[in-house]
Design a protein around this motif. Structure first.
Motif, PDB file in Angstrom:
ATOM      1  N   ALA A  63      54.463  41.650  43.943  1.00 20.05           N
ATOM      2  CA  ALA A  63      54.173  40.942  45.192  1.00 20.05           C
ATOM      3  C   ALA A  63      55.384  40.947  46.116  1.00 20.05           C
ATOM      4  CB  ALA A  63      53.738  39.511  44.885  1.00 20.05           C
ATOM      5  N   ILE A  64      56.569  40.772  45.549  1.00 19.85           N
ATOM      6  CA  ILE A  64      57.787  40.767  46.364  1.00 19.85           C
ATOM      7  C   ILE A  64      58.079  42.163  46.911  1.00 19.85           C
ATOM      8  CG2 ILE A  64      60.291  40.415  46.294  1.00 19.85           C
ATOM      9  CD1 ILE A  64      59.722  38.245  44.138  1.00 19.85           C
ATOM     10  N   ARG A  65      57.883  43.156  46.089  1.00 17.65           N
ATOM     11  CA  ARG A  65      58.189  44.531  46.502  1.00 17.65           C
ATOM     12  C   ARG A  65      57.203  45.068  47.533  1.00 17.65           C
ATOM     13  NH1 ARG A  65      61.878  47.409  43.612  1.00 17.65           N
ATOM     14  NH2 ARG A  65      62.560  46.600  41.571  1.00 17.65           N
ATOM     15  N   THR A  66      55.921  44.761  47.356  1.00 14.06           N
ATOM     16  CA  THR A  66      54.882  45.459  48.122  1.00 14.06           C
ATOM     17  C   THR A  66      53.966  44.548  48.935  1.00 14.06           C
ATOM     18  OG1 THR A  66      53.194  45.407  46.376  1.00 14.06           O
ATOM     19  CG2 THR A  66      54.829  47.198  46.293  1.00 14.06           C
ATOM     20  N   PRO A  87      57.219  42.030  56.017  1.00 19.00           N
ATOM     21  CA  PRO A  87      58.513  42.673  55.723  1.00 19.00           C
ATOM     22  C   PRO A  87      58.391  44.197  55.751  1.00 19.00           C
ATOM     23  CG  PRO A  87      58.160  40.840  54.237  1.00 19.00           C
ATOM     24  CD  PRO A  87      56.885  40.985  55.010  1.00 19.00           C
ATOM     25  N   ALA A  88      59.431  44.833  56.262  1.00 17.63           N
ATOM     26  CA  ALA A  88      59.407  46.291  56.388  1.00 17.63           C
ATOM     27  C   ALA A  88      59.225  46.979  55.040  1.00 17.63           C
ATOM     28  CB  ALA A  88      60.709  46.770  57.047  1.00 17.63           C
ATOM     29  N   GLU A  89      59.746  46.348  53.985  1.00 23.02           N
ATOM     30  CA  GLU A  89      59.622  46.935  52.650  1.00 23.02           C
ATOM     31  C   GLU A  89      58.155  47.133  52.264  1.00 23.02           C
ATOM     32  OE1 GLU A  89      63.575  44.784  52.688  1.00 23.02           O
ATOM     33  OE2 GLU A  89      61.542  44.489  53.485  1.00 23.02           O
ATOM     34  N   TYR A 144      66.767  26.796  54.184  1.00 27.97           N
ATOM     35  CA  TYR A 144      68.210  26.646  54.317  1.00 27.97           C
ATOM     36  C   TYR A 144      68.928  27.991  54.317  1.00 27.97           C
ATOM     37  CZ  TYR A 144      72.778  24.452  53.653  1.00 27.97           C
ATOM     38  OH  TYR A 144      74.076  24.029  53.814  1.00 27.97           O
ATOM     39  N   VAL A 145      68.439  28.924  53.521  1.00 30.20           N
ATOM     40  CA  VAL A 145      69.108  30.230  53.431  1.00 30.20           C
ATOM     41  C   VAL A 145      68.457  31.276  54.335  1.00 30.20           C
ATOM     42  CG1 VAL A 145      69.876  29.765  51.077  1.00 30.20           C
ATOM     43  CG2 VAL A 145      67.733  31.030  51.437  1.00 30.20           C
ATOM     44  N   ASN A 146      67.502  30.842  55.187  1.00 35.21           N
ATOM     45  CA  ASN A 146      66.815  31.763  56.105  1.00 35.21           C
ATOM     46  C   ASN A 146      66.135  32.910  55.350  1.00 35.21           C
ATOM     47  OD1 ASN A 146      67.593  30.421  58.587  1.00 35.21           O
ATOM     48  ND2 ASN A 146      69.658  31.227  58.227  1.00 35.21           N
ATOM     49  N   ALA A 147      65.369  32.542  54.320  1.00 34.03           N
ATOM     50  CA  ALA A 147      64.679  33.556  53.516  1.00 34.03           C
ATOM     51  C   ALA A 147      63.591  34.248  54.332  1.00 34.03           C
ATOM     52  CB  ALA A 147      64.079  32.915  52.273  1.00 34.03           C
ATOM     53  N   ASP A 148      63.323  35.479  53.982  1.00 36.58           N
ATOM     54  CA  ASP A 148      62.224  36.224  54.583  1.00 36.58           C
ATOM     55  C   ASP A 148      60.895  35.924  53.905  1.00 36.58           C
ATOM     56  OD1 ASP A 148      63.913  37.965  56.341  1.00 36.58           O
ATOM     57  OD2 ASP A 148      64.690  38.599  54.389  1.00 36.58           O
ATOM     58  N   LEU A 149      60.968  35.496  52.647  1.00 43.44           N
ATOM     59  CA  LEU A 149      59.757  35.314  51.856  1.00 43.44           C
ATOM     60  C   LEU A 149      59.988  34.201  50.835  1.00 43.44           C
ATOM     61  CD1 LEU A 149      56.899  36.478  51.089  1.00 43.44           C
ATOM     62  CD2 LEU A 149      58.091  37.904  49.406  1.00 43.44           C
TER      63      LEU A 149
END
Length: 239
Positions: free
Chosen positions: A213-216, A233-235, A130-135
């Motif tokens: 995990a979220i960061r890298t 993700p680019a991050e 719904y919020v178009n999350a990347d992850l």
């Protein structure tokens, strides 16, 4: 990067106490301070199971039991809200629309369940869509996706990566066996499949590992990569 984190109730509140909740709040606040857009969904865990078991013996029907479980997820969510202080929306959003509004005004929504018949696994996947999350990250009491129920099969092998189509087929087979433990439920897997959102299933007992995990993208769990999903993700390329 916009991320929805699904925190199992048995992970966040294995027993009622502040330590794990505070550690998760620290991880969420650290990500928030560095510009990550976050939404969270909290499960019911052992407290919900205790209430549901007691209510079932008292004669409650299944919808009433679902509603009781939803209230417990929101109660668990209020613990995390208390730890997040000014950064969280003040009450658990009861709809996807309210959760998205919280994100848009710069707050962190801490959701629980929404409607009877739907687990917080499915709520998390639907909210991410719904919020178009990347992850989407499932912080669970298991350490990834296996080819069989590891509690029943000592030879079960863990996937480091699996497609969403494969996940749906695997969970459909697991859920045919009464009492088996699937890492997420079938509806959640189907929403991941249709949404195309990159998903991670990992052991959530260490909030710092969830943050990493979220960061890298570095973790010991399972990456669920739907068909046609874009590049990582680019991050993660900066790790």
């Amino acid at each position: 990067m916009k991320t929805v984190v699904s925190i199992g109730g048995s992970v966040l509140v294995p027993s009622v106490g502040p330590e794990r909740v505070r550690a998760y709040a620290d991880a969420v606040e650290s990500l928030d301070a560095d510009g990550y857009t976050l939404g969270t969904v909290v499960g019911g865990g052992p407290t919900a199971r205790e209430y549901i078991g007691a209510a079932r013996e008292l004669g409650a029907n299944e919808i009433e039991l679902d509603q009781l479980g939803i209230e417990v997820t929101r109660l668990n969510g209020r613990l995390l809200i208390a730890a997040l202080d000014e950064r969280a929306a003040p009450t658990p959003p009861e709809s996807y629309e309210t959760g998205r509004e919280a994100i848009r005004r710069g707050d962190i929504p801490v959701m629980g369940g929404t409607v009877a018949g739907q687990t917080t696994d499915a709520v998390s996947a639907a909210f991410a869509e719904y919020v178009n999350a990347d992850l989407l990250v499932y912080a669970t009491s298991v350490d990834g996706v296996y080819d069989a129920d590891p509690s029943e099969d000592p030879d079960a092998a863990k996937f480091s990566e699996i497609t969403a189509d494969e996940l749906v087929g695997l969970i459909a087979d697991l859920e045919m066996d009464a009492g088996s433990n699937a890492p997420v439920d079938l509806l959640a897997a189907k929403i991941v499949q249709r949404s195309g959102i990159r998903t991670v299933v990992l052991d959530g007992t260490d909030p710092a590992a969830v943050e990493r995990a979220i960061r890298t993208g570095d973790h010991d769990g399972t990456d669920v990569v739907p068909e046609g999903v874009g590049a990582a993700p680019a991050e993660w390329s900066d790790r």
